[in-house]
Structure formats: C-alpha cells, structure tokens
Scaffold this active site. Structure first.
Site, PDB file in Angstrom:
ATOM      1  N   HIS A  17       0.839  -1.210   0.000  1.00 36.17           N
ATOM      2  CA  HIS A  17       0.000   0.000   0.000  1.00 36.17           C
ATOM      3  C   HIS A  17       0.877   1.264   0.000  1.00 36.17           C
ATOM      4  O   HIS A  17       0.594   2.227  -0.725  1.00 36.17           O
ATOM      5  CB  HIS A  17      -0.882   0.044   1.263  1.00 36.17           C
ATOM      6  CG  HIS A  17      -1.920  -1.033   1.350  1.00 36.17           C
ATOM      7  ND1 HIS A  17      -2.028  -1.876   2.427  1.00 36.17           N
ATOM      8  CD2 HIS A  17      -2.918  -1.394   0.495  1.00 36.17           C
ATOM      9  CE1 HIS A  17      -3.047  -2.701   2.254  1.00 36.17           C
ATOM     10  NE2 HIS A  17      -3.606  -2.443   1.081  1.00 36.17           N
ATOM     11  N   LYS A  41     -16.321  -6.762   4.138  1.00 33.37           N
ATOM     12  CA  LYS A  41     -15.470  -7.854   4.634  1.00 33.37           C
ATOM     13  C   LYS A  41     -15.485  -7.741   6.154  1.00 33.37           C
ATOM     14  O   LYS A  41     -15.629  -6.645   6.691  1.00 33.37           O
ATOM     15  CB  LYS A  41     -14.011  -7.647   4.221  1.00 33.37           C
ATOM     16  CG  LYS A  41     -13.720  -7.591   2.751  1.00 33.37           C
ATOM     17  CD  LYS A  41     -12.204  -7.341   2.552  1.00 33.37           C
ATOM     18  CE  LYS A  41     -11.823  -7.198   1.106  1.00 33.37           C
ATOM     19  NZ  LYS A  41     -10.430  -6.792   0.915  1.00 33.37           N
ATOM     20  N   ARG A  90      -2.129  -5.575  -8.725  1.00 35.37           N
ATOM     21  CA  ARG A  90      -1.052  -6.543  -8.545  1.00 35.37           C
ATOM     22  C   ARG A  90      -1.091  -7.525  -9.708  1.00 35.37           C
ATOM     23  O   ARG A  90      -0.942  -7.158 -10.853  1.00 35.37           O
ATOM     24  CB  ARG A  90      -1.223  -7.252  -7.194  1.00 35.37           C
ATOM     25  CG  ARG A  90      -0.867  -6.365  -6.023  1.00 35.37           C
ATOM     26  CD  ARG A  90      -1.398  -6.908  -4.733  1.00 35.37           C
ATOM     27  NE  ARG A  90      -2.861  -6.839  -4.703  1.00 35.37           N
ATOM     28  CZ  ARG A  90      -3.609  -7.142  -3.664  1.00 35.37           C
ATOM     29  NH1 ARG A  90      -3.040  -7.544  -2.555  1.00 35.37           N
ATOM     30  NH2 ARG A  90      -4.913  -7.030  -3.715  1.00 35.37           N
ATOM     31  N   SER A 128      -2.927  -8.009   2.575  1.00 30.74           N
ATOM     32  CA  SER A 128      -3.189  -7.933   4.020  1.00 30.74           C
ATOM     33  C   SER A 128      -3.653  -9.288   4.535  1.00 30.74           C
ATOM     34  O   SER A 128      -3.292  -9.699   5.644  1.00 30.74           O
ATOM     35  CB  SER A 128      -4.268  -6.886   4.304  1.00 30.74           C
ATOM     36  OG  SER A 128      -3.850  -5.622   3.854  1.00 30.74           O
TER      37      SER A 128
END
Ligand code: ADP
Length: 159
Positions: A17, A41, A90, A128
């Site tokens: 990040h 989430k 990514r 994460s």
C-alpha cells in the site's frame, strides 16, 4: 490543487500500500488515504485501529493525509473534492474485480475516474490477508510491513 483518494480496507496497511501511495504522492498534490468503514469484509482491526496504523505509517510522506469514511466512495470523493481515486493493481487476479469496481464508480459519478498504479515486483503477491494468516500461524515478516504493524497484529491476535 489536484486531490485524489486512495480508498481501501487496510486491514492492516502493508508496504505494498505504501508503495502505491508514494507513487501517487509524486503525481498529485494531495492524496487522502481513505480507510473504509463499510467494507463488506469482516475485518480484524476496527476502523479506528486501521486508521491509526495508517497514520503512523504515512507520517513521513508530506502530501498524504489519512481519513476514514463510510458509505459510497464516490460520495466521500465529492466531499473532499477529489478528482479521482487511486487503486493498486497486482497480479491479473486483481484485474476483474478492480475493473468492475471502476466501471460501477464511473456509472455512479461520471466525472470520476479510477487511476491504477502497479507496485514494485517485491509487493506483487503481498496482501493484508496473507500477512494476517502468516502472523496468526506464528510466522515473522521482514520488510513487508511498516514499523509497528507486526507488533499490533501480534497484540490483536494475543500472540
Ligand atoms: P480493498 O478491500 O478495497 O481491496 P485493500 O486494503 O485490500 O482494500 O486494498 C486497497 C488497494 O490497494 C486495492 O486497490 C489493492 O489492489 C491495493 N493493494 C493491496 N495490496 C497491494 C500490494 N501489495 N501492492 C499494490 N497494491 C496493493
């Protein structure tokens, strides 16, 4: 002055990040790292804890601020006069999700764009959720987390 937001869950913030944030901060005048309250989430850290970890991690980047937000990201962007939002891309696995989010956000607010940055290759497979899993299983991580984050994870997980 060009303001952009960098929204996300940041549960917790990683050096991936930070890499994206630094790239955005070189292009725009003001970058607001925006910690989402309603993420869909279930998170390990509360929004206040996520916000605090982010604040600690970005304190040395001059034009970056940290704010939390709830509700639609396009509404928050309007409130803070942001012209666009930043996301990180990514591997190919991010692409479909990010594309659908970007298209929906443009539909919700047609003068609002999503701008993608790619991370350094060393962060390409960093997430994460993987960090949470490794730490919870007793692993230790070097150079992938801002100072203090690994310790906060261990504390939260009672390790
Ligand atoms: P969200 O739940 O909104 O996806 P995340 O905190 O997981 O929130 O991620 C926020 C943004 O940062 C997303 O665009 C994600 O693709 C990007 N991101 C997460 N990890 C990395 C990384 N290692 N390198 C580059 N971008 C990343």
């Amino acid at each position: 002055m060009k303001t952009v937001i960098y929204p996300g869950t940041f549960d917790p913030i990683t050096n991936g990040h930070i890499d994206i944030l630094k790239k955005a901060s070189r292009v725009f005048d003001r970058v607001i790292l925006s910690v989402a309250e309603d993420t869909g989430k279930s998170t390990l850290f509360t929004v206040e804890e996520r916000e605090q970890l982010c604040r600690g991690a970005v304190s040395d980047i001059a034009n970056v601020e940290v704010m939390k937000f709830s509700g639609l990201v396009v509404n928050f962007a309007r409130e803070v006069n942001a012209i666009a939002m930043i996301r990180g891309l990514r591997a190919i696995s991010d692409f479909e999700y990010e594309l659908s989010q970007a298209l929906m956000n443009e539909k919700l607010s047609n003068r609002f764009s999503t701008i993608f940055f790619v991370p350094d290759y060393k962060y390409l497979y960093l997430s994460s959720s993987m960090i949470r899993q490794v730490i919870s299983l007793g692993g230790s991580i070097n150079n992938l987390l801002p100072p203090g984050v690994e310790e906060a994870l261990r504390k939260k997980l009672n390790l």
